[in-house]
Design an enzyme around this catalytic site. Structure first.
Site, mmCIF file in Angstrom:
data_model
loop_
_atom_site.group_PDB
_atom_site.id
_atom_site.type_symbol
_atom_site.label_atom_id
_atom_site.label_comp_id
_atom_site.label_asym_id
_atom_site.label_seq_id
_atom_site.Cartn_x
_atom_site.Cartn_y
_atom_site.Cartn_z
ATOM 1 N N ASP A 134 33.851 -25.942 56.878
ATOM 2 C CA ASP A 134 34.411 -24.595 57.057
ATOM 3 C C ASP A 134 34.569 -24.288 58.542
ATOM 4 O O ASP A 134 35.507 -23.600 58.952
ATOM 5 C CB ASP A 134 33.504 -23.555 56.392
ATOM 6 C CG ASP A 134 33.641 -23.562 54.871
ATOM 7 O OD1 ASP A 134 34.737 -23.876 54.383
ATOM 8 O OD2 ASP A 134 32.649 -23.266 54.189
ATOM 9 N N GLY A 135 33.632 -24.798 59.351
ATOM 10 C CA GLY A 135 33.695 -24.590 60.802
ATOM 11 C C GLY A 135 34.968 -25.185 61.398
ATOM 12 O O GLY A 135 35.560 -24.613 62.323
ATOM 13 N N ASN A 139 36.038 -14.922 59.663
ATOM 14 C CA ASN A 139 34.725 -14.657 59.046
ATOM 15 C C ASN A 139 34.190 -13.268 59.399
ATOM 16 O O ASN A 139 33.968 -12.446 58.542
ATOM 17 C CB ASN A 139 33.680 -15.669 59.531
ATOM 18 C CG ASN A 139 33.605 -16.909 58.654
ATOM 19 O OD1 ASN A 139 34.230 -16.967 57.607
ATOM 20 N ND2 ASN A 139 32.844 -17.899 59.099
ATOM 21 N N ARG A 183 20.488 2.064 65.858
ATOM 22 C CA ARG A 183 19.659 1.431 66.885
ATOM 23 C C ARG A 183 19.114 0.130 66.311
ATOM 24 O O ARG A 183 18.580 0.129 65.195
ATOM 25 C CB ARG A 183 18.486 2.325 67.286
ATOM 26 C CG ARG A 183 18.892 3.518 68.116
ATOM 27 C CD ARG A 183 17.715 4.435 68.365
ATOM 28 N NE ARG A 183 18.116 5.595 69.121
ATOM 29 C CZ ARG A 183 18.710 6.666 68.601
ATOM 30 N NH1 ARG A 183 18.983 6.711 67.307
ATOM 31 N NH2 ARG A 183 19.028 7.691 69.354
ATOM 32 N N LYS A 203 26.083 -12.888 54.726
ATOM 33 C CA LYS A 203 25.126 -13.132 53.635
ATOM 34 C C LYS A 203 23.709 -13.261 54.179
ATOM 35 O O LYS A 203 22.751 -12.760 53.588
ATOM 36 C CB LYS A 203 25.519 -14.383 52.842
ATOM 37 C CG LYS A 203 24.669 -14.596 51.610
ATOM 38 C CD LYS A 203 25.221 -15.690 50.738
ATOM 39 C CE LYS A 203 24.369 -15.829 49.484
ATOM 40 N NZ LYS A 203 22.961 -16.134 49.781
ATOM 41 N N SER A 204 23.584 -13.898 55.339
ATOM 42 C CA SER A 204 22.256 -14.025 55.952
ATOM 43 C C SER A 204 21.704 -12.667 56.372
ATOM 44 O O SER A 204 20.492 -12.489 56.495
ATOM 45 C CB SER A 204 22.325 -14.931 57.185
ATOM 46 O OG SER A 204 22.773 -16.198 56.837
HETATM 47 P P1 NAP Z 1 28.184 -23.478 62.484
HETATM 48 O O1 NAP Z 1 26.889 -24.111 62.758
HETATM 49 O O2 NAP Z 1 29.461 -24.218 62.711
HETATM 50 O O3 NAP Z 1 28.257 -22.917 60.997
HETATM 51 C C1 NAP Z 1 27.140 -22.451 60.359
HETATM 52 C C2 NAP Z 1 27.296 -22.725 58.882
HETATM 53 O O4 NAP Z 1 28.134 -21.710 58.329
HETATM 54 C C3 NAP Z 1 27.926 -24.070 58.530
HETATM 55 O O5 NAP Z 1 27.174 -24.643 57.495
HETATM 56 C C4 NAP Z 1 29.328 -23.683 58.031
HETATM 57 O O6 NAP Z 1 29.823 -24.546 57.033
HETATM 58 C C5 NAP Z 1 29.028 -22.336 57.409
HETATM 59 N N1 NAP Z 1 30.191 -21.457 57.228
HETATM 60 C C6 NAP Z 1 31.183 -21.144 58.083
HETATM 61 N N2 NAP Z 1 32.025 -20.273 57.500
HETATM 62 C C7 NAP Z 1 31.549 -20.032 56.261
HETATM 63 C C8 NAP Z 1 31.979 -19.205 55.187
HETATM 64 N N3 NAP Z 1 33.052 -18.443 55.286
HETATM 65 N N4 NAP Z 1 31.230 -19.173 54.055
HETATM 66 C C9 NAP Z 1 30.106 -19.920 53.947
HETATM 67 N N5 NAP Z 1 29.651 -20.724 54.914
HETATM 68 C C10 NAP Z 1 30.372 -20.771 56.070
HETATM 69 O O7 NAP Z 1 28.150 -22.082 63.274
HETATM 70 P P2 NAP Z 1 29.047 -21.474 64.409
HETATM 71 O O8 NAP Z 1 30.109 -22.413 64.842
HETATM 72 O O9 NAP Z 1 28.126 -20.891 65.408
HETATM 73 O O10 NAP Z 1 29.716 -20.216 63.642
HETATM 74 C C11 NAP Z 1 30.613 -20.374 62.584
HETATM 75 C C12 NAP Z 1 30.242 -19.411 61.492
HETATM 76 O O11 NAP Z 1 28.951 -19.728 61.033
HETATM 77 C C13 NAP Z 1 30.173 -17.956 61.934
HETATM 78 O O12 NAP Z 1 31.413 -17.327 61.716
HETATM 79 C C14 NAP Z 1 29.072 -17.376 61.084
HETATM 80 O O13 NAP Z 1 29.572 -16.710 59.950
HETATM 81 C C15 NAP Z 1 28.303 -18.572 60.599
HETATM 82 N N6 NAP Z 1 26.948 -18.500 61.147
HETATM 83 C C16 NAP Z 1 25.959 -18.067 60.320
HETATM 84 C C17 NAP Z 1 24.677 -17.914 60.807
HETATM 85 C C18 NAP Z 1 23.622 -17.425 59.886
HETATM 86 O O14 NAP Z 1 23.899 -17.381 58.680
HETATM 87 N N7 NAP Z 1 22.470 -17.043 60.391
HETATM 88 C C19 NAP Z 1 24.382 -18.188 62.136
HETATM 89 C C20 NAP Z 1 25.410 -18.646 62.954
HETATM 90 C C21 NAP Z 1 26.699 -18.769 62.447
HETATM 91 P P3 NAP Z 1 30.349 -26.047 57.338
HETATM 92 O O15 NAP Z 1 29.103 -26.870 57.449
HETATM 93 O O16 NAP Z 1 31.165 -26.356 56.136
HETATM 94 O O17 NAP Z 1 31.149 -26.007 58.606
#
Ligand code: NAP
Length: 269
Positions: free
Chosen positions: A45-46, A122, A148, A165-166
């Site tokens: 997805d990334g 996203n 805040r 979701k997180s």
């Molecule tokens: P990343 O490490 O590339 O991605 C984090 C995880 O989020 C990967 O497993 C990715 O899936 C998954 N992901 C991305 N879009 C998704 C969606 N629409 N639905 C479900 N899972 C999804 O992180 P990054 O490059 O920093 O940021 C990319 C996205 O990751 C952000 O837009 C954010 O939504 C999400 N993220 C989530 C958290 C958290 O949940 N705490 C923290 C940081 C970022 P793949 O392995 O298939 O790429």
């Protein structure tokens, strides 16, 4: 048909990307990163998020297809062992697509009259870098609450399975045209109070965050992280633009959610 192949840097994705390239060349497709009709991403997805931002100025003419080299993703309908079927679908393409909502973000600054606009697939998240973030939250120009905490995040329906979701947000079906506001670690006590629950904002409404404390913020737009000096206000609304995916196959959304977060159901007697 002009096709762009975008892969992530992993050896597995590079290998799958090369194999796909050869198959497409054999079938006389034009491979180009410039003005493609279809962008095929290979990774996760990334990788699709990355490609979305590379072609964000061509959303009306570009359709996306995602190949996942791991498990099935939310933006990826194909697995890496299905390249022959994918090529067949591209050959039989009828230009059909399914589209998903995007988030429009407008940024205002205390030292300038100019605003900046961008799109997220996203979510967009604002955090204060130095102190507790304090923000007036307006919904459709009416003051709703004084927040805040660490920050606020607004997601699209397809982003609802990611960071949202997180943060405890609801999972939204992509057909729901709405955005979701989530708090990041809000302070709630006898003095400070915000709703404390995710909020789903309708298509014709918008959110404005007027930032009240300091001017050193961090802005996350999908996978991008930007430090923002003098950021004063952020307006968030469902965009009129949408991302289009080539609809060669239909994956049931809730099955995708089950597959990603729950897995095989075990019946208990
Ligand atoms: P990343 O490490 O590339 O991605 C984090 C995880 O989020 C990967 O497993 C990715 O899936 C998954 N992901 C991305 N879009 C998704 C969606 N629409 N639905 C479900 N899972 C999804 O992180 P990054 O490059 O920093 O940021 C990319 C996205 O990751 C952000 O837009 C954010 O939504 C999400 N993220 C989530 C958290 C958290 O949940 N705490 C923290 C940081 C970022 P793949 O392995 O298939 O790429």
């Amino acid at each position: 048909m002009k096709i762009a192949i975008v892969t992530n840097e992993s050896p597995e994705s590079t290998k799958v990307g090369e194999a796909l390239k050869q198959k497409l060349i054999e079938e006389a497709f034009i491979l180009t990163l410039t003005n493609p009709d279809v962008v095929v991403t290979v990774g996760g997805d990334g990788t699709l998020l990355n490609a979305f931002h590379s072609y964000v100025d061509q959303l009306e003419s570009v359709r996306f297809v995602g190949v996942h080299t791991g498990h099935l993703g939310f933006y990826t309908d194909w697995r890496d062992y299905e390249l022959d079927e994918l090529v067949k679908s591209l050959k039989e393409d009828t230009s059909e697509s399914v589209s998903y909502p995007l988030l429009e973000i407008e940024l205002s600054y205390s030292d300038s009259d100019e605003t900046k606009k961008c799109l997220a697939l996203n979510e967009a998240t604002v955090k204060n870098l130095d102190k507790t973030m304090v923000a007036e939250v307006y919904i459709k120009d009416e003051l709703f609450e004084m927040f805040r905490g660490d920050g606020l995040s607004v997601s699209t329906p397809t982003g609802s399975t990611a960071y949202s979701k997180s943060l405890g947000g609801a999972v939204l079906h992509p057909r729901v045209n709405a955005i979701q506001l989530n708090e990041v670690a809000s302070i709630n006590n006898r003095v400070y109070r915000s709703l404390g629950s995710p909020m789903i904002i309708a298509q014709d409404e918008w959110i404005r965050l007027d930032l009240k404390r300091g001017d050193n913020y961090q802005l996350h737009i999908d996978h991008f992280v930007m430090n923002q000096e003098n950021l004063s206000s952020v307006r968030l609304q469902l965009s009129e633009k949408r991302i289009q995916f080539a609809s060669y196959r239909h994956t049931h959304f809730w099955r995708r959610v089950n597959d990603a977060f729950i897995g095989e159901l075990r019946r208990k007697d």
